[in-house]
Design a protein around this motif. Structure first.
Motif, short mmCIF file in Angstrom:
data_model
loop_
_atom_site.label_atom_id
_atom_site.label_comp_id
_atom_site.label_asym_id
_atom_site.label_seq_id
_atom_site.Cartn_x
_atom_site.Cartn_y
_atom_site.Cartn_z
N GLU B 105 0.84 -1.20 0.00
CA GLU B 105 0.00 0.00 0.00
C GLU B 105 0.88 1.26 0.00
O GLU B 105 0.63 2.20 -0.74
N ALA B 106 1.94 1.22 0.83
CA ALA B 106 2.86 2.35 0.88
C ALA B 106 3.54 2.57 -0.47
O ALA B 106 3.94 3.68 -0.81
N ASN B 107 3.65 1.51 -1.24
CA ASN B 107 4.24 1.63 -2.57
C ASN B 107 3.19 1.93 -3.64
O ASN B 107 3.48 1.87 -4.83
N GLY B 108 1.97 2.18 -3.20
CA GLY B 108 0.94 2.58 -4.16
C GLY B 108 0.14 1.43 -4.74
O GLY B 108 -0.57 1.60 -5.72
N HIS B 109 0.28 0.24 -4.14
CA HIS B 109 -0.47 -0.91 -4.67
C HIS B 109 -1.58 -1.27 -3.71
O HIS B 109 -1.35 -1.87 -2.67
N ARG B 110 -2.80 -0.90 -4.09
CA ARG B 110 -3.92 -1.06 -3.16
C ARG B 110 -4.76 -2.29 -3.47
O ARG B 110 -5.79 -2.50 -2.85
N THR B 111 -4.35 -3.09 -4.43
CA THR B 111 -5.22 -4.19 -4.83
C THR B 111 -4.79 -5.54 -4.26
O THR B 111 -5.35 -6.56 -4.62
#
Ligand SMILES: Cc1cc2nc3c(=O)[nH]c(=O)nc-3n(C[C@H](O)[C@H](O)[C@H](O)COP(=O)(O)OP(=O)(O)OC[C@H]3O[C@@H](n4cnc5c(N)ncnc54)[C@H](O)[C@@H]3O)c2cc1C
Ligand SMILES: Cc1cc2nc3c(=O)[nH]c(=O)nc-3n(C[C@H](O)[C@H](O)[C@H](O)COP(=O)(O)OP(=O)(O)OC[C@H]3O[C@@H](n4cnc5c(N)ncnc54)[C@H](O)[C@@H]3O)c2cc1C
Lengths: 408, 459
Positions: B105-111
């Protein structure tokens, strides 16, 4: 089409000849290479089972098949199956898919005979460590290079393996001007000194040794070898030939969902060369890696009867045959399916993982019950099979478990 | 402008710069492009979900994933977006999954999504017993690493870049006589003068840096051995099965390849900085991999191994890339491109172009030219291949003449590769362009014929 034969080696050619002359109808042989003959094409020099060499034998088998009326198509690969029976196409084999310069085809035949031969396992499958340089071959590649393309594969070679095929490798290397640095044979095999004359001189044989690694970047620079005492040395060479370690070419069988025998790795068959797939038969070295060419051809001839029976509606495809399993040090048995009520095999051929000292006594059991005890007449090893007469097959219980063959 | 190194990174940089009206040369010591780490990796187009947040690597991997996905579609590089599952085999690993999801999530991956054992076994029915659950990471994809390097290099060459192969950079001197310094490069094939220099020498970036007088880092190769299993294994696995990293170390992955096989690996062995050519496999390495593979996918190890190889990651003792501009010297070092360089390549190239502009290179956006289009031959199993293409064969029967039977590579494809602007000079080079010789028989059937074609082309 009545019968489609896949593979024009000795097994496929003999099957086509036998079938066409016995009146099986339209018989066609597919061969992916540019010429028929299978391995015979490049077994130019005489050898055991091939007193006059391979190419002449291949021509003879090809002529016999064509004279009998079989159609031969070279340059066409069978790549897979369409409309397999379980997809609802009804009884009989599915259509065989092919690729050739003439395009793609789906060939529907009433019966299919698989005769796709065998190959040697290469370095990668043997998990030999080290770098990945050029100059690493199998005997099959070596013989094709030398005999069909006139190539010289290198300056100095190490041959791995001590079986009959290693002798062919030595001969081909020497004839094409490559020095043989050593033959590294894990199994102690005999006859090398006797055959030295025919091989163009004594052979530097390292018995009980094994290859532990390859070195070299770009091109092979050496092979690390461990001796029986565990000591290692590096043999300088630019070529290494891995010989033997045969496996059936069963790719098409596998794509078709044909059940494979755990011992041979090829399609499991009964005495009539019937596989698990209705209408699909298999002969030659795809059944058992590896027998000599005349024996592959004999299987090809022998499949004609069972195929004709099938084409004439001779009863249902055998369901639930009893499998034959072997225990180490045996490696495989062929045929490896027994169909109660159907013609029994005259004999079951056995192969071992290593040379077995004579006398070898084998026991045949089903669910613990002894069916036969037999002293084999011929020696048994990784390169030689022995025959176990099939007199006991009548006593197999059709409802029982697998028949097990073991060395006592 | 000279780029040292024609791996996936150097080739991407050359391609990126080729949009501009510059005279560009790429030097590589090897006989072909992509002969270094770029040919021996795990062939995954990463999302960067597990990167260290905030690092340059995290940003460039995320950007690279997007750029390369689009580029692959445009040029015909096979990509299969199968997604990954991080499989937990014990309580510690299971407990680590939520933190990994948070990192993603911190790396921008919310899936990403946690899935339980039932769902896991439904989606991977051949998985060995004992798995407790998994973290699903959509977007992790399979890619052909060979085609990627070739696409960049071919496109760069078509745009006018000079590619010098068999050309090792051996010395650098500075000529300060004119307006600003000019690098005088001494290579194994002669001298070359350039105002700008990019060091993309992979494992040798430290050595090339030394030639320039920099000693910022040392590359310590970290070897990764891998096994490739035959095509019959492909149906055993649907996703990229990743290990869960814990304090006790990182396991190995099992992943399909776009070529229709299955990879098992890699090991992680720290070598000595001097062992930059130690790409051999070892008995211990392969034995250990098979052990680990047997637990993850028991049926896998019964299949035939078609290749064993090892690649070297360019570790530099820092959990990030080491991309540094030296403005005064008009050069950029692109080092420490560890285990994500394939994915990040296009983003690294953009980043390096930006750094070069900062050092004074004129990259006038107004003068940018579109790159000549490339369409690469398809090596992917998920896409149509010539042997199965009736229209292609009707137009040219050479596409119906199978030469390599295991991989179903046709005479037409081999002929095209040999006649291309970047032809193979070795069996390995032909393999990376066509898949010839990459199958279960390793040349038993077609090795001699392939050698004859290669030798014919060389004459
Ligand atoms: C190196 C070597 C040395 C040998 N030495 C001897 C010896 O000294 N004496 C001896 O008696 N025997 C020897 N043999 C064994 C002998 O060659 C074999 O027993 C014999 O050739 C087996 O016949 P076959 O028809 O089963 O298979 P093969 O001869 O292998 O023929 C199979 C054919 O099927 C074709 N084929 C396979 N798949 C497909 C497909 N999908 N579509 C179309 N065609 C296909 C292949 O191209 C091949 O032509 C040797 C074999 C080799 C390889
Ligand atoms: C086991 C393993 C698994 C990996 N898995 C993945 C993955 O799944 N996904 C991913 O994105 N990345 C992965 N990577 C990382 C990726 O492979 C590398 O980051 C990438 O290939 C690095 O490319 P490069 O161009 O920097 O280096 P290289 O490909 O090594 O290229 C450097 C080039 O420079 C040349 N050179 C060196 N010195 C000189 C000199 N003096 N003169 C001229 N030329 C010189 C060399 O010949 C070489 O061709 C993995 C790496 C490994 C080792």
């Amino acid at each position: 089409m009545d019968v489609l034969v896949v593979g024009a080696g000795p097994a496929g050619l003999a099957a086509a000849a036998g079938l066409a002359s016995a009146g099986a109808g339209a018989v066609e042989v597919l061969e992916r290479e540019s010429a028929p003959g299978g391995a015979l094409r490049y077994l130019r020099s005489p050898g055991p089972g091939l007193p006059l060499g391979g190419p002449g034998y291949a021509r003879w088998l090809t002529t016999a098949a064509l004279r009998a009326g079989a159609v031969l198509r070279t340059g066409v690969s069978a790549t897979g199956w369409a409309d397999l029976p379980d997809t609802g196409a009804g009884p009989g084999p599915g259509a065989v898919e092919t690729t050739g310069p003439g395009g793609l085809e789906r060939i529907t035949a009433r019966a299919v005979v698989l005769a796709t031969g065998a190959r040697e396992r290469p370095r990668s499958a043997r998990l030999v460590p080290g770098t990945r340089p050029a100059g690493v071959l199998t005997t099959g590649e070596l013989l094709r290079s030398v005999e069909l393309f006139g190539q010289r594969v290198g300056e100095r070679a190490v041959v791995v393996g001590g079986g009959p095929v290693a002798r062919r490798a030595v001969l081909a290397l020497r004839r094409s001007g490559t020095e043989v640095a050593a033959v590294v044979a894990e199994e102690a095999v005999g006859g090398w000194r006797r055959s030295a004359g025919g091989l163009g001189g004594p052979v530097p044989l390292l018995r009980g040794a094994r290859v532990t690694g390859l070195a070299g970047r770009g091109r092979l620079s050496g092979v690390a070898v461990a001796g029986p005492d565990g000591r290692t040395a590096v043999l300088g060479c630019d070529t290494v030939v891995f010989t033997g370690d045969w496996v059936p070419d069963q790719v098409l069988a596998r794509y078709g969902g044909v059940v494979l025998d755990p011992g041979t790795g090829g399609p499991a068959v009964d005495a009539g060369f019937r596989t698990s797939a209705p209408g699909v038969f298999a002969v030659g070295n795809t059944l058992h890696a590896v027998e000599r060419a005349p024996s592959a051809a004999a299987e090809g001839r022998a499949v004609a009867g069972p195929v004709l029976d099938f084409l004439r509606g001779g009863g249902p495809w055998p369901a639930g045959p009893v499998p034959v399993r072997v225990a180490g040090p045996l490696r495989w048995a062929v045929p490896n399916l027994l169909v109660p009520g159907a013609a029994a095999p005259d004999a079951v051929r056995l192969r071992a993982l290593r040379p077995l000292p004579r006398p070898v006594v084998v026991e045949v059991r089903q669910d613990g019950r002894l069916l036969a005890r037999h002293r084999l007449r011929s020696p048994l090893g990784p390169d030689r099979s022995a025959s176990l007469p099939g007199g006991w097959v009548d006593r197999v219980d059709p409802a029982g478990g697998p028949v097990r063959i073991a060395v006592r | 402008m000279v780029v040292v190194g024609a791996g996936v990174v150097g080739a991407a940089i050359a391609r990126e710069l080729a949009r501009h009206p510059l005279r560009i040369a790429v030097l590589d010591a090897a006989e072909d492009v992509g002969e270094g780490s770029s040919k021996a990796n795990t062939a995954i187009l990463h999302t960067g979900f597990d990167a260290v947040p905030g690092t340059l690597e995290a940003r460039l991997v995320r950007e690279g994933h997007r750029l390369l996905t689009a580029y692959a579609a445009e040029t015909g590089i096979p990509v299969e977006p199968v997604g990954a599952l991080l499989v937990a085999w014990d309580g510690t690993q299971l407990a680590a999954l939520p933190a990994l999801a948070a990192k993603a999530e911190a790396n921008g991956h919310r899936t990403t999504r946690l899935i339980d054992a039932d769902e896991l076994y439904t989606r991977e029915p051949h998985l060995g017993p004992g798995a407790l659950g998994a973290l699903e990471v959509p977007g992790e994809s399979l890619i052909c690493p060979w085609t990627t390097v070739l696409a960049y290099a071919v496109q760069a060459v078509r745009a006018g870049v000079d590619l010098h192969l068999n050309c090792r950079l051996e010395g650098v001197t500075e000529d300060v006589s004119g307006t600003g310094t000019v690098h005088e490069l001494l290579s194994s094939r002669g001298r070359l003068r350039t105002r700008y220099l990019v060091n993309a020498a992979g494992l040798y970036t430290d050595e090339v840096d030394r030639l320039l007088g920099y000693r910022d880092f040392t590359v310590t190769p970290r070897r990764g051995q891998l096994l490739v299993f035959d095509a019959f294994a492909r149906s055993l696995v649907r996703h990229i099965l990743l290990p869960v990293p814990t304090a006790l170390g990182k396991g190995v992955l099992v992943a399909p390849t776009v070529h229709g096989k299955v990879l098992l690996g890699p090991t992680a062995e720290d070598l000595d900085p001097s062992e930059k050519t130690a790409t051999g496999s070892t008995q211990e390495g392969t034995a250990r991999l098979r052990e680990q593979g047997a637990r993850i996918l028991p049926e896998l190890v019964a299949e035939e191994v078609t290749a064993v190889y090892a690649g070297l990651r360019a570790a530099t003792g820092q959990e990030d890339y080491r991309i540094t501009a030296h403005p005064g010297r008009r050069c950029v070092t692109v080092g420490g491109i560890r285990s994500t360089g394939l994915t990040a390549s296009l983003a690294i190239a953009r980043h390096v172009a930006g750094l070069l502009a900062d050092t004074g290179l004129d990259l006038d956006p107004g003068a940018v030219r579109p790159l000549p289009p490339v369409r690469m031959p398809n090596l992917g199993e998920a896409f149509p291949r010539p042997y199965a293409d009736a229209r292609l064969i009707a137009a040219d029967p050479a596409y119906g003449t199978v030469v390599c039977h295991c991989e179903r590579v046709t005479l037409g494809e081999i002929r095209d590769a040999l006649a291309s602007e970047l032809p193979p000079v070795s069996p390995g080079g032909l393999l990376r362009r066509t898949r010839a010789l990459a199958g279960r028989c390793q040349g038993f059937a077609c090795g001699a014929a392939v050698r004859a074609l290669l030798e014919g082309a060389a004459r």
